[in-house]
Design an enzyme around this catalytic site. Structure first.
Site, mmCIF file in Angstrom:
data_model
loop_
_atom_site.group_PDB
_atom_site.id
_atom_site.type_symbol
_atom_site.label_atom_id
_atom_site.label_comp_id
_atom_site.label_asym_id
_atom_site.label_seq_id
_atom_site.Cartn_x
_atom_site.Cartn_y
_atom_site.Cartn_z
ATOM 1 N N ASP A 72 0.806 -1.232 0.000
ATOM 2 C CA ASP A 72 0.000 0.000 0.000
ATOM 3 C C ASP A 72 0.833 1.272 0.000
ATOM 4 O OD1 ASP A 72 1.028 -0.143 2.566
ATOM 5 O OD2 ASP A 72 -0.746 0.778 3.460
ATOM 6 N N LEU A 105 9.727 -7.356 14.346
ATOM 7 C CA LEU A 105 11.045 -7.973 14.255
ATOM 8 C C LEU A 105 12.056 -7.096 14.995
ATOM 9 C CD1 LEU A 105 11.128 -9.040 10.491
ATOM 10 C CD2 LEU A 105 10.611 -10.470 12.473
#
Length: 308
Positions: free
Chosen positions: A193, A215
């Site tokens: 997006d 992460l």
């Protein structure tokens, strides 16, 4: 052919079989001719590409280079035979947030995920939750994807996995992932997006009351932009971590160098020997050269000194 007043039939319309009632513009006619030309030359182009590929393989063999795993060995690298039981899921429920071009990019990223997983000695347990939509339609055009070594699910991931098993990966989460556990299912949002929908995956995880985490990129790497990676980058980082057990190695194997700035170093530890920035090397070389020049000047005792 008789034409009524105000209707015009161009030569291009006659060539393409269009009726006089639906006149087409010059740009449309140009695109149709271009498409026709491409279709006519498609077979010849594929033949040339195949010959070129064979020639490159022959040249590589002559140089004694490794050609990678064979098809036979790849068949043995299945999820069923894998020692790795970590489950990674791509959630393809974001079709309404993407246009056709972005959907095409997502499918290519999914193809890349399958490719790297298939070539791993111990593949991840790869799931694709993809209900009817643009992504599924695009996959259907590929044709052979149903033969992939992937766990395809038509149901939403909330119906496939228990809520307590789910860990949704999102850069907006305050939680940092430290290790991967086989009793968890790690979800990667299938969304391209261009940062138009910031925080969407995090909000979704909160709404569904499931765990979420990011992460540990900030512990090892500084990025030039937001800590947002493509679907295939996140997937491959997880795969490389299962192979090495080292987040740092996984990040530097996968993340493009153009996105990284430098290695993050903890306050009370020595800098890593395996990664050193080019800037640091240049500074060290420069300091050494300056010291050598100063020593030469000291020995020769010149009448005039040059300011460095």
């Amino acid at each position: 052919m008789d034409c009524t007043s105000g209707e015009q039939v161009s030569e291009g319309q006659a060539e393409e079989g269009n009726s006089a009632e639906t006149p087409i513009s010059k740009n449309q006619l140009k695109r149709l001719r271009k498409q026709k030309k491409w279709l006519e030359s498609k077979g010849e182009k594929r033949k040339k590409e195949k010959e070129k590929r064979k020639r490159k393989i022959a040249e590589a063999r002559a140089r004694g280079e490794s050609l990678g795993p064979t098809r036979k060995s790849l068949k043995e690298n299945s999820m069923k035979n894998s020692a790795c039981k970590i489950r990674v899921v791509i959630d393809c429920s974001f079709d309404k947030y993407m246009n056709d071009k972005d959907t095409m990019k997502l499918v290519k990223q999914i193809q890349h995920c399958y490719s790297v997983n298939r070539r791993s000695a111990n593949p991840l347990q790869f799931y694709l939750c993809c209900s009817d939509g643009k992504t599924k339609e695009r996959l259907d055009r590929i044709g052979d994807y149903k033969n992939w070594d992937v766990n395809f699910r038509d149901d939403p991931l909330w119906d496939v996995f228990e809520r307590e098993e789910i860990v949704y990966l999102t850069s907006d989460s305050p939680n940092v992932l430290t290790e991967l556990q086989p009793d968890k299912a790690y979800i990667v949002g299938g969304l391209v997006d261009h940062n138009h929908e910031k925080g969407l995956c995090h909000r979704l995880a909160e709404e569904k009351s499931v765990s979420h985490a990011q992460l540990p990129i900030g512990d090892y790497v500084k990025l030039n932009s937001r800590k947002v990676l493509t679907v295939n980058h996140v997937f491959e980082i997880l795969l490389r971590y299962t192979e090495t057990g080292n987040w740092e190695n996984a990040f530097y194997q996968v993340i493009p160098q153009r996105k990284t700035v430098k290695l993050e170093v903890e306050k009370n530890t020595e800098p890593s020997d395996c990664i050193e920035s080019e800037e640091s090397e240049d500074i060290i070389k420069c300091d050494k050269n300056v010291q050598d020049i100063r020593e030469e000047n000291e020995d020769s005792k010149p009448k005039s000194e040059t300011t460095l």
